[in-house]
Enzyme design. Structure first.
Site, PDB file in Angstrom:
ATOM      1  N   GLY A   1       0.858  -1.371   0.135  1.00  0.00           N
ATOM      2  CA  GLY A   1       0.054  -0.041  -0.038  1.00  0.00           C
ATOM      3  C   GLY A   1       0.965   1.124  -0.002  1.00  0.00           C
ATOM      4  O   GLY A   1       1.857   1.225  -0.279  1.00  0.00           O
ATOM      5  N   CYS A   2       0.504   2.361   0.553  1.00  0.00           N
ATOM      6  CA  CYS A   2       1.069   3.455   0.517  1.00  0.00           C
ATOM      7  C   CYS A   2       2.497   3.353   1.178  1.00  0.00           C
ATOM      8  O   CYS A   2       2.546   2.741   2.569  1.00  0.00           O
ATOM      9  CB  CYS A   2       0.289   4.429   1.551  1.00  0.00           C
ATOM     10  SG  CYS A   2       1.322   6.233   1.471  1.00  0.00           S
ATOM     11  N   PHE A   3       3.513   3.706   0.569  1.00  0.00           N
ATOM     12  CA  PHE A   3       4.852   3.615   1.247  1.00  0.00           C
ATOM     13  C   PHE A   3       5.289   4.405   2.616  1.00  0.00           C
ATOM     14  O   PHE A   3       6.050   3.772   3.253  1.00  0.00           O
ATOM     15  CB  PHE A   3       6.139   3.395   0.201  1.00  0.00           C
ATOM     16  CG  PHE A   3       5.988   4.805  -0.536  1.00  0.00           C
ATOM     17  CD1 PHE A   3       5.498   6.050  -0.202  1.00  0.00           C
ATOM     18  CD2 PHE A   3       6.825   4.722  -1.866  1.00  0.00           C
ATOM     19  CE1 PHE A   3       5.549   6.966  -1.166  1.00  0.00           C
ATOM     20  CE2 PHE A   3       6.971   5.857  -2.834  1.00  0.00           C
ATOM     21  CZ  PHE A   3       6.335   6.899  -2.309  1.00  0.00           C
ATOM     22  N   TRP A   4       4.379   5.298   2.844  1.00  0.00           N
ATOM     23  CA  TRP A   4       4.772   6.269   4.141  1.00  0.00           C
ATOM     24  C   TRP A   4       4.600   5.326   5.531  1.00  0.00           C
ATOM     25  O   TRP A   4       5.399   5.324   6.156  1.00  0.00           O
ATOM     26  CB  TRP A   4       3.713   7.223   4.099  1.00  0.00           C
ATOM     27  CG  TRP A   4       3.923   8.394   3.073  1.00  0.00           C
ATOM     28  CD1 TRP A   4       4.908   8.722   2.240  1.00  0.00           C
ATOM     29  CD2 TRP A   4       2.615   9.276   2.782  1.00  0.00           C
ATOM     30  NE1 TRP A   4       4.411   9.723   1.188  1.00  0.00           N
ATOM     31  CE2 TRP A   4       3.305   9.915   1.698  1.00  0.00           C
ATOM     32  CE3 TRP A   4       1.532   9.548   3.238  1.00  0.00           C
ATOM     33  CZ2 TRP A   4       2.487  10.970   0.867  1.00  0.00           C
ATOM     34  CZ3 TRP A   4       0.722  10.559   2.703  1.00  0.00           C
ATOM     35  CH2 TRP A   4       1.299  11.241   1.569  1.00  0.00           C
TER      36      TRP A   4
ATOM     37  N   ASP B   1      -6.264   3.179  -0.051  1.00  0.00           N
ATOM     38  CA  ASP B   1      -5.546   3.260  -1.247  1.00  0.00           C
ATOM     39  C   ASP B   1      -5.674   2.413  -2.468  1.00  0.00           C
ATOM     40  O   ASP B   1      -5.688   1.193  -2.217  1.00  0.00           O
ATOM     41  CB  ASP B   1      -3.902   3.261  -1.103  1.00  0.00           C
ATOM     42  CG  ASP B   1      -3.572   4.361   0.379  1.00  0.00           C
ATOM     43  OD1 ASP B   1      -3.934   5.483   0.231  1.00  0.00           O
ATOM     44  OD2 ASP B   1      -3.066   3.908   1.350  1.00  0.00           O
TER      45      ASP B   1
END
Length: 157
Positions: free
Chosen positions: A9-12, A88
């Site tokens: 998913g979102c890499f953050w 996401d």
């Protein structure tokens, strides 16, 4: 020191999550297995590049194994959903474990077989070789350290 790359998913959030794990020495976020060289965030989001938002994890094998890192990843992703994690949605948010050391491929496959029993649907998380990896823009690096109230599909409470 070994390296492995995770899509989740979102890499953050994935980056912050792995930074909290003992044995992980360094992380960065970037775009992995892109069709084009050095893609921008906007190009990745368009779907054209087919790149994955990924976290490069450098770890000390004496402190944590690849198998344990995979288990950690599966704590915060749904490995049975393709191209989506949390809110996401898009091909860049697919889940995967990507390697540069070919001996890791078997470790990952074996772990997937063991973990499959925990799921009623098939695991669709990718197990692929790293073809290329381009660092994401600086503002994405350590994003949740710089922006502690930023959006994340992972709960850190």
């Amino acid at each position: 020191m070994k390296e492995i790359y995770f899509g989740g998913g979102c890499f953050w959030g994935i980056e912050k999550y792995f930074q909290l794990i003992k044995g992980v020495k360094k992380t960065s976020v970037g775009y992995l297995n892109s069709r084009i060289r050095n893609p921008s965030y906007e190009q990745v989001c368009s779907g054209y590049t087919n790149a994955v938002e990924a976290v490069k994890v450098e770890y000390e094998e004496k402190e944590i194994s690849l198998s344990e890192l995979i288990e950690a990843l599966f704590e915060v992703i749904d490995p049975t959903i393709r191209n989506r994690q949390g809110n996401d949605i898009g091909t860049q948010y697919r889940t995967g474990i990507y390697w540069t050391d070919s001996s890791d491929e078997k470790i990952i496959n074996d772990k997937f077989l063991k973990l499959q029993k925990n799921y009623s649907k098939p695991i669709v998380t990718e197990n692929k070789k790293v073809e290329n990896y381009y660092l994401a823009e600086e503002y994405h690096q350590d994003y949740l350290k710089k922006n502690p109230n930023g959006y994340c599909h992972i709960k850190f409470d």
